[in-house]
Design a protein around this motif. Structure first.
Motif, PDB file in Angstrom:
ATOM      1  N   UNK A 223       0.912  -1.288   0.002  1.00  0.00           N
ATOM      2  CA  UNK A 223       0.081   0.056  -0.056  1.00  0.00           C
ATOM      3  C   UNK A 223       0.840   1.244   0.047  1.00  0.00           C
ATOM      4  N   UNK A 224       1.623   1.495   0.813  1.00  0.00           N
ATOM      5  CA  UNK A 224       2.407   2.726   1.101  1.00  0.00           C
ATOM      6  C   UNK A 224       3.103   3.252  -0.268  1.00  0.00           C
ATOM      7  N   UNK A 225       3.592   1.951  -0.910  1.00  0.00           N
ATOM      8  CA  UNK A 225       4.093   2.382  -2.196  1.00  0.00           C
ATOM      9  C   UNK A 225       3.493   2.488  -3.499  1.00  0.00           C
ATOM     10  N   UNK A 226       2.336   1.875  -3.340  1.00  0.00           N
ATOM     11  CA  UNK A 226       1.545   1.912  -4.736  1.00  0.00           C
ATOM     12  C   UNK A 226      -0.008   2.400  -4.671  1.00  0.00           C
ATOM     13  N   UNK A 227      -0.418   3.065  -3.563  1.00  0.00           N
ATOM     14  CA  UNK A 227      -1.625   3.520  -3.550  1.00  0.00           C
ATOM     15  C   UNK A 227      -1.126   5.252  -3.323  1.00  0.00           C
ATOM     16  N   UNK A 228      -1.802   5.986  -4.180  1.00  0.00           N
ATOM     17  CA  UNK A 228      -1.408   7.238  -3.989  1.00  0.00           C
ATOM     18  C   UNK A 228      -2.599   8.116  -3.698  1.00  0.00           C
ATOM     19  N   UNK A 229      -2.520   8.544  -2.430  1.00  0.00           N
ATOM     20  CA  UNK A 229      -3.899   9.125  -1.871  1.00  0.00           C
ATOM     21  C   UNK A 229      -4.145  10.414  -2.480  1.00  0.00           C
ATOM     22  N   UNK A 230      -5.373  10.674  -2.882  1.00  0.00           N
ATOM     23  CA  UNK A 230      -5.770  12.062  -3.319  1.00  0.00           C
ATOM     24  C   UNK A 230      -6.364  12.944  -2.005  1.00  0.00           C
ATOM     25  N   UNK A 269      -0.997  19.932  -7.159  1.00  0.00           N
ATOM     26  CA  UNK A 269      -1.866  20.105  -5.691  1.00  0.00           C
ATOM     27  C   UNK A 269      -2.964  19.664  -6.014  1.00  0.00           C
ATOM     28  N   UNK A 270      -3.684  18.670  -5.692  1.00  0.00           N
ATOM     29  CA  UNK A 270      -4.817  18.071  -5.851  1.00  0.00           C
ATOM     30  C   UNK A 270      -6.158  19.201  -5.887  1.00  0.00           C
ATOM     31  N   UNK A 271      -7.047  19.251  -6.789  1.00  0.00           N
ATOM     32  CA  UNK A 271      -8.143  20.103  -6.467  1.00  0.00           C
ATOM     33  C   UNK A 271      -9.361  19.418  -7.033  1.00  0.00           C
ATOM     34  N   UNK A 272      -9.762  18.691  -6.121  1.00  0.00           N
ATOM     35  CA  UNK A 272     -10.979  18.088  -6.647  1.00  0.00           C
ATOM     36  C   UNK A 272     -12.359  18.755  -7.156  1.00  0.00           C
ATOM     37  N   UNK A 273     -12.481  20.077  -6.681  1.00  0.00           N
ATOM     38  CA  UNK A 273     -13.244  20.924  -7.224  1.00  0.00           C
ATOM     39  C   UNK A 273     -13.420  21.662  -8.289  1.00  0.00           C
ATOM     40  N   UNK A 274     -12.270  21.429  -9.298  1.00  0.00           N
ATOM     41  CA  UNK A 274     -11.976  22.135 -10.444  1.00  0.00           C
ATOM     42  C   UNK A 274     -13.091  21.885 -11.388  1.00  0.00           C
ATOM     43  N   UNK A 275     -13.768  22.734 -12.009  1.00  0.00           N
ATOM     44  CA  UNK A 275     -14.698  22.552 -13.105  1.00  0.00           C
ATOM     45  C   UNK A 275     -14.348  21.699 -14.046  1.00  0.00           C
ATOM     46  N   UNK A 276     -13.133  21.915 -14.584  1.00  0.00           N
ATOM     47  CA  UNK A 276     -12.676  20.946 -15.762  1.00  0.00           C
ATOM     48  C   UNK A 276     -12.342  19.812 -15.227  1.00  0.00           C
ATOM     49  N   UNK A 277     -12.930  18.670 -16.188  1.00  0.00           N
ATOM     50  CA  UNK A 277     -12.456  17.218 -15.430  1.00  0.00           C
ATOM     51  C   UNK A 277     -11.062  16.781 -15.756  1.00  0.00           C
ATOM     52  N   UNK A 278     -10.157  17.499 -16.617  1.00  0.00           N
ATOM     53  CA  UNK A 278      -9.070  17.222 -17.031  1.00  0.00           C
ATOM     54  C   UNK A 278      -8.182  16.753 -16.127  1.00  0.00           C
ATOM     55  N   UNK A 279      -7.806  17.556 -15.049  1.00  0.00           N
ATOM     56  CA  UNK A 279      -6.973  16.931 -14.065  1.00  0.00           C
ATOM     57  C   UNK A 279      -7.212  15.548 -13.401  1.00  0.00           C
ATOM     58  N   UNK A 280      -8.467  15.637 -12.978  1.00  0.00           N
ATOM     59  CA  UNK A 280      -8.938  14.514 -12.362  1.00  0.00           C
ATOM     60  C   UNK A 280      -8.790  13.164 -13.428  1.00  0.00           C
ATOM     61  N   UNK A 281      -9.066  13.430 -14.682  1.00  0.00           N
ATOM     62  CA  UNK A 281      -8.819  12.684 -15.837  1.00  0.00           C
ATOM     63  C   UNK A 281      -7.339  12.095 -15.976  1.00  0.00           C
ATOM     64  N   UNK A 282      -6.462  13.240 -16.004  1.00  0.00           N
ATOM     65  CA  UNK A 282      -4.935  13.155 -15.971  1.00  0.00           C
ATOM     66  C   UNK A 282      -4.560  11.908 -14.739  1.00  0.00           C
ATOM     67  N   UNK A 296      -6.043   6.725  -5.116  1.00  0.00           N
ATOM     68  CA  UNK A 296      -7.390   6.399  -4.289  1.00  0.00           C
ATOM     69  C   UNK A 296      -7.889   7.574  -3.870  1.00  0.00           C
ATOM     70  N   UNK A 297      -9.130   7.544  -3.671  1.00  0.00           N
ATOM     71  CA  UNK A 297      -9.725   8.907  -2.634  1.00  0.00           C
ATOM     72  C   UNK A 297     -10.484   9.528  -3.988  1.00  0.00           C
TER      73      UNK A 297
END
Lengths: 340, 623
Positions: A223-230, A269-282, A296-297
């Motif tokens: 987990x520590x090396x393979x999960x990327x917490x958002x 820097x994670x921004x879950x509220x960004x209107x454009x879904x491109x960041x989340x998609x990347x 994950x997250x």
């Protein structure tokens, strides 16, 4: 009635009297436990809660919840739940589905529930296999998968459910896994609180037909090396000592880097509220399957009017403009004439 | 002016020529004038098939009379043909000696060629059996609308109003309704209103002054029953019936639907009535439409889905789920020509067996069929009544002919409609006391009389329960694989539907003197053709009985007795004998069929000939 506070419930109140019939050791048990433990914390009311499912192992879930529930037909849970949620905006409707149910036979309904932003909490149990039909490859199985129906290996390119949901412009998209109850509960809580369609992919182990499919990323050691917490507002960073991080390259693709090489300030820097879904998609493209570091997250959580509320607004607007329905007047709304 | 008792007019032109509109306007003015009437729109599936071709011809037929009539008429007395293709497509249907009004401007070489004419039919003698009136409609329209300032290209589009004006003069139709309609419809577009008004007047004046017509005709008002009437199509009547059912049941209506010809108009109409609390959901596909309606029904709404044959195929699995969940659901199938995509805009009655048996497993459900456009209203209410009372999906079998056809409809007094809210109730409290004294809710504990299970909607405290498509135990409703229980549940579901026979009217036999030996048994939209044929046969002195079914499953309880009491039974249908097959298998009666599947409603004369042939056989047998 407004003064009344719903009596507190316990996990037991949310468990039905039905014997749970998943295979011993199935990841579904831990998801069920997480949901049953969460409901009292949410202060949810059993009579206002409905679980709707399709067909598959995961879709037996409603039988085990002491709430209202419909075990419907293969792939159609999002459609049936849409009708229920639109007809009854006062209810909290959950959809429980699997990778075959939601992404193969019912792919169309999932996409449309997400794009309409119907007020549904959708939990997709992804075990990358067909369990109930005893082990054929699913739309999330890795290419080359050898199963009963693909003795020479599957030729299908798999779906990434998070990418798919983002592509449909889902307003809430998250991923969690069955080995971490706390993370599951936190993710489900966020999904529950989201107004509109909330989509959660749960990596779930099928210990009979696809055992260990997620071990590379979800086992305690990995987990520590393979999960990327958002985490919203925080740099995307992982590794036992936080030595790895994620940056966006010149093409906008998320890539994994050594923090020591790029420096902490260069991290995304994670921004879950960004209107454009491109960041989340990347971010969703960071891993093509559970074999390399996987985020994950919550990928995305944005506000958009939910479908049911828009329907209610139209009804209220029509009633305000035309007055309440008058059947006698309706029947005379065309050209009429009288025969004496 | 000469007086006629009835006349059949057919407007035919290119899809873009506005023939449906001309027909609609002629219908409205005839209705307001007081004639009885029946209409038959007939248009291609393509929105704009290649202009000028036979495939692209769109037509509208109307039968007006001074007495009550049942059909749109077998053979037109007048054909308005806006181009050679329209003439070619319809001349074969005309009554000998019929009048043909041709737009002579459209008979150039190219148009003749497109229509597939080797020679100009006006010159080759092929029209010698008709009264042909050549009218340069395009030229006269262009000239007439000049004062409106409309550009030539747009001006030509008013020629349907020229044709309407001319036919309106021929049959002395009132003009006011058309002018009023134009003023309302084009309130915000004065140029178009003016152009259409001028074209209409020019057509009317042409009739009056051109001296090519011997005289105008008159079709006097019919002696319809006193009351207030409106002109209604089957699809509008279905939509209004659903709105009414929601009001009468005091339930919100939820329509889950996917556009499909010829059912889409029901979706369109219902989507206008949100102030009645009607929620319309245009789903992503047919399957989502029915599942959403079922989900809404689970939540306590009157769930409805509308479709046509291809959509009914797709909905089959969800209808089976509704049978298993035992929830109310109204499924409206506007039948069209099949199989597969078939004839989307043409009528057929070939989904009867599909409606009855088109699901896996033992999956019976009630099926009802309206017989006229106006009857669609009452049939929708009856479907909702059965669905709500017995917690079952109900299929309504309308068809393309009823959907688009129209007739004057006596508007009912709302107070006389059935109070559906008294037919069912929702569960509010536990219904079972266990041996240990605890009170529980059993979702499959049935009403002993109707065999309906309780309808407990989410939001009701204490009645939480889980149901699904897996077999359930009788009573508790838990998942059960027990063989004895499954056998019992299959039988209980069948008994519940069969038991509806005691809750529907007995068939009424139309056999004025009770001496007929031949019974004509029909269902659905053949009502008009059969009634007209039966009337004609009786007028000629023969005896014939007529029974027309609304409830196709279960059958009225006296149907077997009735069909067995006649020496011969004739079943006219727009399919290859589906009701006939049921009658033969249910009642062991050697019923005979009249079967035509041409995408068109049966003609009165078809039925008349079949009756004559059956009567002849009776005579032969009697010898």
């Amino acid at each position: 009635m407004t003064d009344l506070i719903a009596p507190a419930t316990t996990r037991k109140d949310w468990a039905s009297d039905q014997e749970v019939r998943w295979c011993p050791g199935c990841g579904d048990y831990s998801i069920l436990t997480a949901v049953q433990l969460l409901m009292p914390e949410l202060g949810a009311k059993r009579e206002e809660t409905v679980f709707v499912s399709g067909i598959g192992c995961s879709s037996r879930f409603p039988y085990y919840m002491n709430t209202y529930g419909v075990h419907s037909i293969h792939g159609r849970a999002p459609a049936l739940a849409t009708g229920l949620a639109v007809a009854r905006p006062d209810l909290h409707v959950w959809v429980i589905t699997g990778d075959g149910d939601a992404l193969s036979i019912g792919g169309n309904h999932l996409l449309h529930a997400l794009r309409r932003n119907v007020n549904l909490t959708i939990i997709l149990f992804n075990n990358q296999i067909y369990g109930l039909t005893k082990g054929q490859y699913s739309p999330t199985s890795e290419a080359g998968k050898v199963t009963k129906s693909t003795p020479f290996g599957s030729l299908d390119h798999p779906f990434n459910p998070v990418s798919l949901a983002l592509g449909a412009e889902a307003t809430f998209v998250a991923r969690t896994h069955d080995m971490d109850r706390k993370h599951m509960m936190e993710t489900f809580r966020r999904a529950y609180q989201h107004k509109g369609a909330a989509f959660v992919e749960v990596y779930q182990n099928c210990n009979v037909f696809n055992d260990g499919a997620f071990d590379a990323i979800t086992s305690k050691d990995n987990r520590p090396s393979m999960l990327v917490p958002l985490e919203h507002g925080k740099p995307v960073r992982f590794g036992p000592d936080g030595e790895k991080g994620v940056v966006l390259d010149a093409h906008g693709s998320a890539v994994i880097v050594d923090v020591s090489e790029v420096g902490e300030d260069a991290l995304l820097v994670h921004d879950e509220a960004r209107e454009d879904p491109a960041l989340a998609f990347s971010l969703s493209r960071l891993a093509s399957g559970p074999y390399s570091p996987t985020p994950i997250g919550v990928f995305r959580a944005v506000e958009r009017p939910d479908y049911g509320s828009l329907v209610e607004d139209q009804l209220a607007d029509a009633a305000a403009r035309k007055g309440p329905g008058d059947l006698a007047a309706l029947l005379r709304s065309g050209t009429t004439w009288t025969v004496a | 002016m000469k007086t006629l008792d009835r006349v059949v007019v057919r407007f035919a032109g290119d899809s873009g020529d506005g023939m449906q509109l001309a027909g609609d306007r002629f219908t409205t003015s005839s209705a307001i004038f007081g004639n009885d009437l029946v209409t038959l729109p007939d248009f291609p599936a393509e929105i704009r098939a290649p202009a000028g071709t036979v495939a692209g011809v769109s037509a509208f037929q109307i039968h007006i009379s001074d007495h009550d009539i049942f059909t749109p008429g077998d053979h037109p007395n007048v054909l308005v043909a806006m181009n050679p293709a329209a003439l070619k497509a319809h001349v074969g249907d005309l009554e000998p000696g019929a009048a043909i009004l041709l737009n002579s401007d459209a008979f150039d070489e190219r148009s003749l060629q497109k229509a597939g004419y080797a020679a100009d039919p006006r010159a080759d003698g092929s029209l010698s059996g008709f009264k042909v009136y050549e009218v340069p409609m395009t030229t006269l329209t262009l000239e007439a609308v000049k004062p409106s300032g409309t550009k030539a290209r747009d001006a030509e589009r008013s020629k349907n109003f020229f044709a309407l004006g001319l036919v309106s003069w021929m049959y002395s139709r009132p003009t006011e309704p058309t002018f009023e309609w134009l003023a309302k419809r084009f309130a915000s577009n004065e140029m178009v209103r003016e152009a259409n008004t001028l074209a209409f007047k020019a057509g009317w004046n042409f009739g009056e002054t051109a001296e090519i017509f011997e005289s105008a005709y008159e079709v006097k008002p019919a002696h319809l029953k006193p009351g207030t009437y409106t002109n209604i199509s089957g699809n509008t009547a279905l939509a209004w019936g659903i709105v009414a059912a929601g009001q009468l049941a005091k339930l919100p209506v939820f329509l889950g639907s996917y556009p499909i010809t010829p059912a889409s108009d029901v979706l369109h109409e219902l989507s206008k009535h949100k102030n009645f609390g009607v929620r319309t959901f245009q789903a992503e596909d047919e399957i989502a439409g029915v599942n959403a309606a079922l989900g809404a029904a689970y939540g306590g709404a009157l769930g409805v889905t509308t479709t046509s044959g291809p959509g009914l195929d797709l909905k089959a699995e969800a209808i089976g789920l509704a049978i298993s969940l035992e929830l109310p659901l109204v499924v409206i199938d506007i039948q069209r020509g099949g199989p597969s995509t078939g004839l989307p805009t043409k009528t057929e009655q070939a989904d009867l067996l599909h409606a009855l048996y088109g699901r896996h497993g033992e999956a019976p459900l009630p099926v009802v069929a309206p017989s006229t456009p106006g009857d669609c209203f009452y049939t929708a209410i009856e479907a909702a009544r059965l669905a709500l009372k017995y917690r079952t999906p109900v299929i309504v079998l309308s068809d393309g002919y009823l959907a688009n056809g129209a007739e004057p409809w006596p508007i009912p007094d709302v107070a006389t409609l059935p109070d559906l809210s008294r037919e069912f109730g929702m569960a509010t409290e536990p219904n079972k006391i266990l041996a240990d004294g605890s009170e529980v809710f059993w979702p499959y504990l049935r009403d002993p009389e109707t065999l309906a299970r309780p309808w407990a909607v989410p939001g009701t405290p204490g009645l939480m329960h889980r149901i699904g498509g897996l077999e359930k135990s009788d009573g508790p409703g838990s998942v059960s694989y027990d063989p004895v229980n499954h056998d019992l549940m299959v039988r209980l579901r069948a008994q519940k539907v069969a038991g509806i026979a005691s809750d529907i009217p007995l068939v009424e036999v139309d056999d004025p003197f009770g001496k007929a030996e031949l019974l004509v048994l029909g269902w659905g939209s053949t009502y008009g053709a059969i009634s007209a044929a039966v009337r004609a046969v009786r007028a000629a002195g023969a005896e014939v009985a007529h029974v027309h079914l609304r409830h196709m499953n279960p059958f009225p309880s006296n149907l077997g007795e009735v069909v067995r009491s006649y020496k011969r039974v004739l079943v006219p249908e727009v399919n290859l004998g589906q009701l006939r097959k049921l009658v033969r298998s249910e009642f062991l009666v050697d019923a005979q069929g009249l079967n035509k599947v041409g995408g068109l409603p049966l003609r009165r004369t078809d039925v008349e000939l079949a009756i004559a042939s059956q009567l002849e056989m009776l005579r032969t047998e009697g010898r």
